[in-house]
Design an enzyme around this catalytic site. Sequence first.
Site, PDB file in Angstrom:
ATOM      1  N   GLU A   1     -15.647  -4.835  -1.421  1.00  0.00           N
ATOM      2  CA  GLU A   1     -14.363  -4.242  -0.377  1.00  0.00           C
ATOM      3  C   GLU A   1     -16.133  -3.093   0.169  1.00  0.00           C
ATOM      4  O   GLU A   1     -16.415  -3.183   0.653  1.00  0.00           O
ATOM      5  CB  GLU A   1     -13.494  -3.358  -0.247  1.00  0.00           C
ATOM      6  CG  GLU A   1     -13.818  -2.474  -1.479  1.00  0.00           C
ATOM      7  CD  GLU A   1     -12.349  -1.629  -1.634  1.00  0.00           C
ATOM      8  OE1 GLU A   1     -11.417  -2.486  -1.826  1.00  0.00           O
ATOM      9  OE2 GLU A   1     -12.387  -1.374  -2.106  1.00  0.00           O
TER      10      GLU A   1
ATOM     11  N   HIS B   1      -4.513  -1.664  -6.762  1.00  0.00           N
ATOM     12  CA  HIS B   1      -6.105  -1.746  -6.493  1.00  0.00           C
ATOM     13  C   HIS B   1      -5.530  -0.326  -6.717  1.00  0.00           C
ATOM     14  O   HIS B   1      -4.375   0.543  -6.530  1.00  0.00           O
ATOM     15  CB  HIS B   1      -6.547  -2.349  -5.330  1.00  0.00           C
ATOM     16  CG  HIS B   1      -6.961  -3.343  -5.217  1.00  0.00           C
ATOM     17  ND1 HIS B   1      -7.821  -3.686  -4.596  1.00  0.00           N
ATOM     18  CD2 HIS B   1      -6.240  -4.318  -5.494  1.00  0.00           C
ATOM     19  CE1 HIS B   1      -8.117  -5.013  -4.425  1.00  0.00           C
ATOM     20  NE2 HIS B   1      -7.524  -5.369  -5.539  1.00  0.00           N
TER      21      HIS B   1
ATOM     22  N   GLU C   1       0.683  -1.242  -0.161  1.00  0.00           N
ATOM     23  CA  GLU C   1      -0.180   0.183   0.325  1.00  0.00           C
ATOM     24  C   GLU C   1       0.788   0.995   0.171  1.00  0.00           C
ATOM     25  O   GLU C   1       1.570   1.793   0.619  1.00  0.00           O
ATOM     26  CB  GLU C   1      -1.121   0.147   0.958  1.00  0.00           C
ATOM     27  CG  GLU C   1      -2.013   1.485   1.396  1.00  0.00           C
ATOM     28  CD  GLU C   1      -1.972   1.666   0.189  1.00  0.00           C
ATOM     29  OE1 GLU C   1      -2.973   0.782  -0.325  1.00  0.00           O
ATOM     30  OE2 GLU C   1      -2.390   2.473  -0.090  1.00  0.00           O
TER      31      GLU C   1
HETATM   32  C1  NOJ Z   1      -7.924  -1.062  -0.568  1.00  0.00           C
HETATM   33  C2  NOJ Z   1      -8.119  -2.102  -1.188  1.00  0.00           C
HETATM   34  O1  NOJ Z   1      -9.234  -1.802  -2.501  1.00  0.00           O
HETATM   35  C3  NOJ Z   1      -8.201  -2.701   0.097  1.00  0.00           C
HETATM   36  O2  NOJ Z   1      -8.146  -4.632  -0.775  1.00  0.00           O
HETATM   37  C4  NOJ Z   1      -7.009  -2.916   0.370  1.00  0.00           C
HETATM   38  O3  NOJ Z   1      -7.079  -3.593   1.354  1.00  0.00           O
HETATM   39  C5  NOJ Z   1      -6.977  -1.076   1.142  1.00  0.00           C
HETATM   40  N1  NOJ Z   1      -7.303  -0.738   0.282  1.00  0.00           N
HETATM   41  C6  NOJ Z   1      -5.649  -1.346   1.888  1.00  0.00           C
HETATM   42  O4  NOJ Z   1      -4.714  -1.317   0.854  1.00  0.00           O
HETATM   43 CA    CA Z   2      -9.656   0.117  -3.883  1.00  0.00          CA
END
Ligand code: NOJ
Ligand code: CA
Length: 684
Positions: free
Chosen positions: A493, A468, A389
């Site tokens: 999500e 993502h 991330e």
């Molecule tokens: C958004 C992503 O789509 C998700 O899959 C991820 O868990 C979170 N960001 C944290 O990185």
């Molecule tokens: Ca996302």
Amino acid sequence: MSLFSLLLRARRAPCLGLLLLLASPVVLAATVPSASVESPGKILKVTLQVDGGTARYQVQRLGDTVVDASKLGFELRDGRLDRDFEITGSSTRRFDETWEQPWGERRLTRNHYNELTVSLRQTTGDRRRLDVVFRVFDDGVGFRYVFPQQPGLAEAIIDEELTEFAIAQHSTAWWIPAGEPIHYEYLYARTPLQEVPLAHTPITLRSDSGLHVAIHEAALVDYAGMWLRRTDGQRLRAQLSPSAEGWKVRRALPFATPWRTLQIADRAGGLVESDLILNLNEPNALGDVSWVKPSKYLGVWWSMHLDEESWATGPRHAATTAKTRKVIDFAAANGFRGVLVEGWNPGWDGNWVGNGYDFDFTRATPDFDIEALSAYGAKKGVHLVGHHETGCAIDHYEDQLGAALDLYARLGVDSFKTGYVCDDGQVDRRNPAGGPLLREWHDGQFMARHHLKVVQEAAARRLAVNPHEPIKDTGLRRTYPNWVSREGARGMEYNAWGQPPNPPEHEVNLVFTRMLSGPMDYTPGVLSLKGRHGQAIPSTLARQLALYVVLYSPIQMAADLPEHYLQHLDAFQFIKDVAVDWEQSRVLDGEVGDFVTIVRRDRNSRDWFLGSITDEHGRVLPVSLGFLEPGVRYRAEIYRDGDGADFRSNPFAFARETREVTSADALTLVLGPGGGQAIRFTPL
Ligand code: NOJ
Ligand code: CA
């Protein structure tokens, strides 16, 4: 039909009209210089004409105008490149090849088109040159600009691209807004095309007579993503994603822009079956990619979105050695190759959203023994799936990229997910001139470069990538087959977070919009049908299974918690069995926003899989099994909505049954509101 199109019909293709000095106004119009080309099956025809110095193209299908005269050109920093044009030459070329996808919706892909290149030159100023290349397929058109090497223009600073798409037939549009904070993560609006303000691509259109058109782009390399602004009526115009420096794109000559694409089909499923976007991309640049493994994966993931555990360290930390070991055990016992772990590295403890400067991608938190877990997984045939991330701190990430990927490569973490969580337009970029940080968009030229850099660095170490909050897919998986999937739309999500969750129509819309661009890491398979605080997910149980067939990706997550799968072993069997790499894919039936039924043949066996989903309306869908091999008896394992299934009131009504069928049989799929059906066909 316009006079222009009538006159075009009379022409032989390809041709370069010559200026004739004749008297009547009609004949005068016919003297407009033009060039045209037809698709191999003579279904589509594209014509470029220069009238009064302006270059316009037009697309016809079986004689009907699909795209009316639409302008071509650019606004450059030092002058307009959209006027005073003359045609200096044109040429055509036929092309027909069948190529093999290393993985994909189908193994063999036919790339069959006729190409027209038109050379334009301005009659004023520096007499600048611009080529336009059209590739005309039976199922659509791609065209791009080529800036040839020329004196006086070493570099193009593009303030705007002026390409238009004037849709001729009155149409309904399915679209998401561009230029808004959450990138591509909006629910699709369905409106008259005349009401679209500024939209992302793919945008999908259906005319009143049932013609389907999707506008998108292919091979977005070192250029800004194309948004579409409606200027008047049904006329859309390119609006490139911004850059912090004011211009949209800056490139040294010579270079070619991405392809602007129009997929055109008389049935909705025809859009989905089209390989046009892939065909317009360059062939595999990586050579042997047998190290890219289509596969299914579990995660240390959903519990954090449910807010039951945390990315941050402390008592609620999900990514601990002990917890991850249990998920590896569950993966090994159930045939999953991967286990994604988020929150494994330092940086999650503070406010990381839109701030990635605390992230360290080269070491794990003390409670996560990445070395031991990788070794533990390896013994069981399970690979950790990495996670980076970035919080949109791009340079901070790039500084660590090499070392971070070396670590993954050494540990056998052969695929990883990236993340770019921050508002769109707020991506951090170090200011090359010093001074305050620059802010970029998720699909500007800067991010197009960044994503490709990550993909190339990953390929050098034989790692696969799944971003993502990504830049949109434009088919670059053909050139870089380690770019296996991405998010780039509202995924599962949102069903964890709620407010509101994805309505059933959303997943149907995805098939005919977002999925036209390429694979999506939607992360299906939440069999608990529950988000945060027990909030209901708008789906029946069977539908969660159907999503594995309907929403294509070569990597598919089983997103739910292991303990929830243990509560639904019947349904879980389909998730264990479903293939992820396909010999063939077909859309049997479907309408944008309403329902869709897709069948795919496994590349590694003779099994076929069927997935069908509907919107909020229940449906009875007759399906002919003519796609099966003739003369073969199959066991059909049917996972369907039970009697009275309804995503609102009775989501767990579910039935699993087995029948014997052949290609001569037909089935009737009964889908509840928000429901679905999944079937595995195995030769007996
Ligand atoms: C958004 C992503 O789509 C998700 O899959 C991820 O868990 C979170 N960001 C944290 O990185
Ligand atoms: Ca996302």
